[in-house]
Design a protein around this motif. Structure first.
Motif, short mmCIF file in Angstrom:
data_model
loop_
_atom_site.label_atom_id
_atom_site.label_comp_id
_atom_site.label_asym_id
_atom_site.label_seq_id
_atom_site.Cartn_x
_atom_site.Cartn_y
_atom_site.Cartn_z
N VAL A 204 4.95 -2.76 1.77
CA VAL A 204 5.92 -3.29 2.74
C VAL A 204 5.82 -2.45 4.02
O VAL A 204 5.68 -1.22 3.96
CB VAL A 204 7.37 -3.23 2.21
CG1 VAL A 204 8.32 -3.89 3.21
CG2 VAL A 204 7.48 -3.91 0.84
N ARG A 218 11.51 -11.41 8.88
CA ARG A 218 10.42 -11.03 7.98
C ARG A 218 9.18 -11.81 8.35
O ARG A 218 9.21 -13.04 8.47
CB ARG A 218 10.78 -11.27 6.51
CG ARG A 218 9.67 -10.82 5.56
CD ARG A 218 10.18 -10.59 4.15
NE ARG A 218 10.52 -11.81 3.46
CZ ARG A 218 9.64 -12.54 2.74
NH1 ARG A 218 8.38 -12.16 2.66
NH2 ARG A 218 10.03 -13.64 2.12
N ARG A 221 4.58 -9.32 4.86
CA ARG A 221 4.98 -8.04 4.26
C ARG A 221 5.75 -7.14 5.24
O ARG A 221 6.09 -6.01 4.89
CB ARG A 221 3.75 -7.27 3.77
CG ARG A 221 3.05 -7.88 2.57
CD ARG A 221 1.91 -6.99 2.10
NE ARG A 221 1.27 -7.56 0.94
CZ ARG A 221 1.65 -7.36 -0.32
NH1 ARG A 221 2.68 -6.58 -0.55
NH2 ARG A 221 1.02 -7.92 -1.32
N THR A 244 9.20 -5.10 -3.30
CA THR A 244 8.52 -6.24 -2.69
C THR A 244 9.18 -6.49 -1.33
O THR A 244 10.30 -6.03 -1.08
CB THR A 244 8.68 -7.50 -3.56
OG1 THR A 244 10.07 -7.87 -3.59
CG2 THR A 244 8.17 -7.26 -4.98
N PRO A 245 8.53 -7.24 -0.45
CA PRO A 245 9.18 -7.56 0.83
C PRO A 245 10.52 -8.27 0.64
O PRO A 245 11.48 -8.03 1.38
CB PRO A 245 8.15 -8.47 1.52
CG PRO A 245 6.84 -8.05 0.94
CD PRO A 245 7.13 -7.71 -0.49
#
Length: 259
Positions: A204, A218, A221, A244-245
Motif C-alpha cells: 500500500v 484511492r 494501491r 490491503t488497500p
C-alpha cells in the motif's frame, strides 16, 4: 538510511495529508496521538506551510503551524517525523508557486516578516535549514510506502530510486531531478501505481499532494490523503500487521471525529 525513514513491526503509525497551515486539524491530531501517553505511536507530517491567507492580499501565517510542529518534534523526537513536499521544496529553492493569482512563496515570507519583524531573516534561514533536512519517503516492515507523492505515470518505470539512499543534491531537487519528480508527481493511473508499488516493494502507498475535497481518494494501491480542511482525514495503522488497500481505506479517520 539516506533520505528514507524506516519503521519496524511494533507500534502504531499515523499518516496525514497536506496540512497547509490548518492549526485546528493539527491540534486535533495532537489530541488523538496523545504522545505523552503513547510512546509507541509515531506520526508523519508533510506540507505544513503555504496556507490560504485569511483575507485577500493578506499574508500567509502558516509559519505558526510549522513552529508548533517543530515544538512537537522537540518534545517527542522519536515519535514525530516529517517528509519533503513540493511546497516546502519550492520554498527552499525559491521556485515560486502561483495559486489563485497570488505568489505563494512571497505571501509566506510576508507572514514571517509580520510575525517576527527584525528576526524574519533568521527565521527564514531556520525554515530553509529544516526543509533541507527532510526525508523524501518512509517505508515500514509491514509493507507500507509513504511519501508526499510518487512520480507521474510516465516516470514511474525510469524513476531513480537511488535518491532514497542518499541525501538529495541540488541537481536531485531541481526540475527533472528525482527528488523533484517524487514530490511533484500527479495524475497517476492504477496501473502506474501498481508498477511503482512493485519497484519499492509496497503493498500500500500513502501520499498527499493532490487536493481531495472529501478528504481522500484511492487509486489502486495508493491512498491520497488531505488534512487541510473541514473534511480532512488521517489514518492510524498498526505496524504489527499487514494491510490491503481496502483495509487502509477502512481505517481512515476524519478530523471532525476527534473531540
Amino acid at each position: 538510511m539516506g533520505s528514507l525513514l524506516t519503521f519496524g513491526r511494533a507500534g502504531q503509525l499515523v499518516m496525514t495529508g497536506d496540512m497547509h497551515g490548518h492549526v485546528r486539524n493539527f491540534e486535533k491530531l495532537q489530541r488523538f496521538c496523545a504522545l505523552e501517553k503513547n510512546p509507541g505511536r509515531f506520526v508523519i507530517l508533510h506540507e505544513l506551510i503555504h496556507a490560504e491567507p485569511e483575507s485577500a492580499g493578506g499574508p500567509d501565517f502558516s509559519i505558526d503551524l510549522l513552529v508548533r510542529a517543530a515544538a512537537w518534534k522537540c518534545a517527542f523526537p522519536d515519535n514525530v517525523f516529517f517528509l519533503q513536499s513540493n511546497h516546502e521544496l519550492s520554498q527552499l529553492v525559491g521556485h515560486e508557486i502561483t495559486k489563485g493569482g497570488r505568489c505563494v512563496l512571497a505571501d509566506f515570507e510576508e507572514g514571517v516578516r509580520v510575525r517576527y519583524g527584525k528576526a524574519a531573516l533568521e527565521v527564514l534561514g531556520a525554515v530553509h535549514e529544516y526543509i533541507g533536512s527532510l526525508s523524501l519517503a518512509a517505508r515500514t516492515a509491514n509493507g507500507l510506502f509513504l511519501a508526499h507523492s510518487i512520480p507521474d505515470s510516465w516516470s514511474v518505470d525510469t524513476f531513480d530510486l537511488s535518491v532514497l539512499n542518499r541525501c538529495p543534491t541540488s541537481v536531485d531537487c531541481a526540475p527533472g531531478g528525482p527528488a523533484y519528480m517524487l514530490v511533484w508527481g500527479r495524475f497517476q493511473t492504477p496501473e502506474a501505481v501498481e508498477r511503482f508499488a512493485q519497484r519499492v516493494g509496497a503493498e500500500v502507498i500513502l501520499v498527499g499532494h493532490t487536493p481531495q475535497e472529501m478528504g481522500y481518494e484511492r487509486v489502486g494501491r495508493m491512498l491520497i490523503l488531505a488534512s487541510d480542511h473541514a473534511h480532512g482525514v488521517f489514518v492510524p495503522l498498526d505496524l504489527s500487521r499487514r494491510y490491503t488497500p481496502e483495509e487502509v481505506e477502512a481505517a481512515i479517520r476524519k478530523f471532525v471525529s476527534v473531540e
